[in-house]
Enzyme design. Sequence first.
Site, PDB file in Angstrom:
ATOM      1  N   LYS A 145       9.620  -6.761  25.882  1.00  0.00           N
ATOM      2  CA  LYS A 145       8.568  -5.812  24.483  1.00  0.00           C
ATOM      3  C   LYS A 145       9.253  -6.426  23.347  1.00  0.00           C
ATOM      4  O   LYS A 145      10.737  -6.595  23.020  1.00  0.00           O
ATOM      5  CB  LYS A 145       9.176  -3.551  24.821  1.00  0.00           C
ATOM      6  CG  LYS A 145       9.116  -3.751  23.372  1.00  0.00           C
ATOM      7  CD  LYS A 145       9.559  -1.447  23.800  1.00  0.00           C
ATOM      8  CE  LYS A 145      10.576  -0.857  21.725  1.00  0.00           C
ATOM      9  NZ  LYS A 145      10.172   0.207  22.029  1.00  0.00           N
ATOM     10  N   ARG A 168      14.708  10.567  21.755  1.00  0.00           N
ATOM     11  CA  ARG A 168      15.257  10.149  20.726  1.00  0.00           C
ATOM     12  C   ARG A 168      15.095  11.865  20.624  1.00  0.00           C
ATOM     13  O   ARG A 168      15.689  11.977  19.124  1.00  0.00           O
ATOM     14  CB  ARG A 168      14.010   9.810  19.129  1.00  0.00           C
ATOM     15  CG  ARG A 168      14.016   8.175  20.370  1.00  0.00           C
ATOM     16  CD  ARG A 168      13.206   7.555  18.350  1.00  0.00           C
ATOM     17  NE  ARG A 168      12.333   7.114  19.433  1.00  0.00           N
ATOM     18  CZ  ARG A 168      12.196   5.641  17.699  1.00  0.00           C
ATOM     19  NH1 ARG A 168      11.058   5.838  17.084  1.00  0.00           N
ATOM     20  NH2 ARG A 168      11.314   4.474  19.090  1.00  0.00           N
ATOM     21  N   GLU A 198       4.217   6.995  26.582  1.00  0.00           N
ATOM     22  CA  GLU A 198       6.060   6.417  26.259  1.00  0.00           C
ATOM     23  C   GLU A 198       6.495   7.967  25.160  1.00  0.00           C
ATOM     24  O   GLU A 198       6.138   7.973  24.700  1.00  0.00           O
ATOM     25  CB  GLU A 198       6.847   5.530  25.879  1.00  0.00           C
ATOM     26  CG  GLU A 198       7.570   4.961  25.366  1.00  0.00           C
ATOM     27  CD  GLU A 198       8.341   4.069  24.627  1.00  0.00           C
ATOM     28  OE1 GLU A 198       7.456   3.441  24.599  1.00  0.00           O
ATOM     29  OE2 GLU A 198       9.434   3.783  24.033  1.00  0.00           O
TER      30      GLU A 198
HETATM   31  C1  3PG Z   1       8.993   1.760  19.109  1.00  0.00           C
HETATM   32  O1  3PG Z   1      10.272   2.623  19.384  1.00  0.00           O
HETATM   33  O2  3PG Z   1       8.433   1.446  19.895  1.00  0.00           O
HETATM   34  C2  3PG Z   1       8.700   2.619  17.815  1.00  0.00           C
HETATM   35  O3  3PG Z   1       9.481   2.924  16.706  1.00  0.00           O
HETATM   36  C3  3PG Z   1       7.663   2.429  17.301  1.00  0.00           C
HETATM   37  O4  3PG Z   1       7.137   2.062  16.261  1.00  0.00           O
HETATM   38  P1  3PG Z   1       5.857   1.948  15.589  1.00  0.00           P
HETATM   39  O5  3PG Z   1       6.438   3.842  15.101  1.00  0.00           O
HETATM   40  O6  3PG Z   1       7.039   1.939  13.883  1.00  0.00           O
HETATM   41  O7  3PG Z   1       5.162   2.732  16.352  1.00  0.00           O
END
Ligand code: 3PG
Length: 193
Positions: free
Chosen positions: A114, A30, A26
């Site tokens: 999700k 960002r 994924e």
């Molecule tokens: C996401 O978008 O799924 C999260 O930012 C992932 O979170 P993490 O950085 O705590 O793994």
Amino acid sequence: VIVVNDLAHAVPMAKALMAGGIRVLEVTLRTPQGLAAISAIAKEVPEAWVGVGTVRSPQDAQDALNAGARFAVSPGYTSALGHKCRDIGLPLLPGVATSSEIMTAQADGYQQLKFFPAVQAGGLNMLKAWQGPFADVQFCPTGGISMANAAEFLALSNVVCVGGSWLVPAEALQGGQWSLITELAKRATALLP
Ligand code: 3PG
């Protein structure tokens, strides 16, 4: 869950994950490099299953499909996004954090969701509580998942997969530490039965 700052990192990073057994990537929107990174991976690492993350609008979904994304992930859910993804044939994993959001996504036909941000929004206990009223929903928790707790989440009957940024740490990407990323991927895939 990948944040690409330097486009040149996209392809070696994808190859490093693949070498460790992680095939579903994924790449988030960002950073401005996100779409170009998806295109590069789709073209040069076709065996990877590359999708787009941080999709917040119908236009994001269209742009990602055009770039070569094979699926989309959103931090939250709107019907506009759900309908758009259905219309253009882009599989969507919509983000939810409350029961009302689950009901909205379900009403639009989405049953695999999700749970984000998973640990911050109630973690394991929240998922267990949802097993009663939402027995027909399957979750991919992300947000706060790591090697330390991934197995506990994967053990729940309503969890089908997990995601997280721990597999591609920013420092490893910046420093081109491809063997470290492969090693992290191997450790993650070893969690699976
Ligand atoms: C996401 O978008 O799924 C999260 O930012 C992932 O979170 P993490 O950085 O705590 O793994």
